[in-house]
Design an enzyme around this catalytic site. Sequence first.
Site, PDB file in Angstrom:
ATOM      1  N   CYS A  76      45.588 -44.190  15.351  1.00 17.63           N
ATOM      2  CA  CYS A  76      46.961 -43.706  15.149  1.00 17.63           C
ATOM      3  C   CYS A  76      47.495 -42.858  16.315  1.00 17.63           C
ATOM      4  O   CYS A  76      48.674 -42.534  16.352  1.00 17.63           O
ATOM      5  CB  CYS A  76      47.053 -42.923  13.842  1.00 17.63           C
ATOM      6  SG  CYS A  76      46.657 -43.927  12.409  1.00 17.63           S
ATOM      7  N   HIS A 131      52.862 -38.100  14.571  1.00 20.20           N
ATOM      8  CA  HIS A 131      52.389 -39.280  13.841  1.00 20.20           C
ATOM      9  C   HIS A 131      52.695 -39.060  12.360  1.00 20.20           C
ATOM     10  O   HIS A 131      52.366 -38.017  11.790  1.00 20.20           O
ATOM     11  CB  HIS A 131      50.889 -39.451  14.074  1.00 20.20           C
ATOM     12  CG  HIS A 131      50.248 -40.412  13.126  1.00 20.20           C
ATOM     13  ND1 HIS A 131      50.811 -41.629  12.808  1.00 20.20           N
ATOM     14  CD2 HIS A 131      49.094 -40.328  12.394  1.00 20.20           C
ATOM     15  CE1 HIS A 131      50.038 -42.252  11.940  1.00 20.20           C
ATOM     16  NE2 HIS A 131      48.994 -41.484  11.678  1.00 20.20           N
ATOM     17  N   ASN A 171      52.747 -44.454   6.461  1.00 20.55           N
ATOM     18  CA  ASN A 171      51.961 -44.273   7.679  1.00 20.55           C
ATOM     19  C   ASN A 171      51.827 -45.631   8.379  1.00 20.55           C
ATOM     20  O   ASN A 171      51.075 -46.491   7.917  1.00 20.55           O
ATOM     21  CB  ASN A 171      50.591 -43.696   7.305  1.00 20.55           C
ATOM     22  CG  ASN A 171      49.686 -43.489   8.500  1.00 20.55           C
ATOM     23  OD1 ASN A 171      49.880 -44.071   9.555  1.00 20.55           O
ATOM     24  ND2 ASN A 171      48.672 -42.664   8.316  1.00 20.55           N
TER      25      ASN A 171
END
Lengths: 328, 84
Positions: free
Chosen positions: A112, A250, A280
């Site tokens: 990520c 993020h 996400n």
Amino acid sequence: MSGFALTGWGMAVPDQVRTSVELADHFGVDEDWIVSRCGIRERRIVAPGETTASLAVLAGRRALEKAGLTGADIAHLIVATATPEQPSPATSAFVHHELDIAGSAHDVNAECSGFVYGLMTAAAWMALDPRPVLVIGSDTHSLTVDPDDRDLSILVGDGAGAVVLTPTPATWLRSWNLGADGACTGSLKVPAGGSRMPTTEQTVRDGLHFARIKGNEIYLNAVRFSVRSIRETLASGKREAGEIDHFVPHQANIRIINSIMSHTGLPPERLITNLERFGNTASASVPIALTEALDAGRISDGDRVLLAGFGAGMTWGSMLLDWGGVTR
Amino acid sequence: MEIPTVEDLATQLQAVSGAKVVDADAALQRIADVDSLDLMEWLYGFQEQYPHIPADESLFKDMDETTTLRTVHGRILALVPQQV
């Protein structure tokens, strides 16, 4: 040494929506439980035929259009992903073909943190070769999650975001920090399908190709490493947290984001988030949030924009940008 | 060496979770408005405040209906090097 300007941006998400109401039904919990746990009300999920590369191509094409460029102008393509089109060749090869990129191409896998790593790679690249670079973050983690795994199912969404970097004498990148701690490989992983555990009928039967998360470890380490990284980036950029105009982290989990902001002193109103609508999206989450903010006119020249990512591995990174560039 | 009391832990957990009441003798899984992420947030703050105590997420290992904040406090005390 040449600098870079972000002159194009774009995003792509699937049309298919998976709501927290649907997931709450599946897992026998309330929607409120899911929202309080992660801040996500819905996420976009790929349909058959939609892939990591197809989303990346859409986002990349939009970023090129915004920059007024075509693939022929791009000297290098970087695709950040942890959910590749297939094990080989790299996802960037598929994107390269579809976008008619003239230059070279490679993938970055920092989970990520991938987009931040990709952007730093592009910045370094352009210091050596001042020609346009296209950076795309694209992931389809919905395909790697066991549908009965509540911890991960409530989090993940699919999507892609992209930026075009073009050379400029002005300096956009004020400071940065990247890091990794390979002692944390067990916190979030897909155990099978690589050289450590090659694919067999047994690994498929045992569900070892699904991602597995130790949520508590990820929470602690994401907060710890992100706070450390942001503090270092602010210190080397000689900026205080209160001087940051926009924080684009993020989009992992609102609880983690809030914790990071609280511990670094970043003002809550400076947060750019779309977690509630997209979940996400891994490597795509920072460029998608950035694209939405730019399209909404929230970011202007002279603003100080802090990007931050963290991911499995673990990896982390942060970049402080003087939007519009500073001439020194 | 500074070692927090169980009352200190309850106050810290109340602050990070927003729970109205944190009873040190109640099962952690049963305290309203406290979930596992609150415990991790509390633990992060604890690690920052007491870096000399090597506490990690194993404080909550095998958590069940009998695990209370007092249980966790006992585990913390066991981590503290013995004073000579």
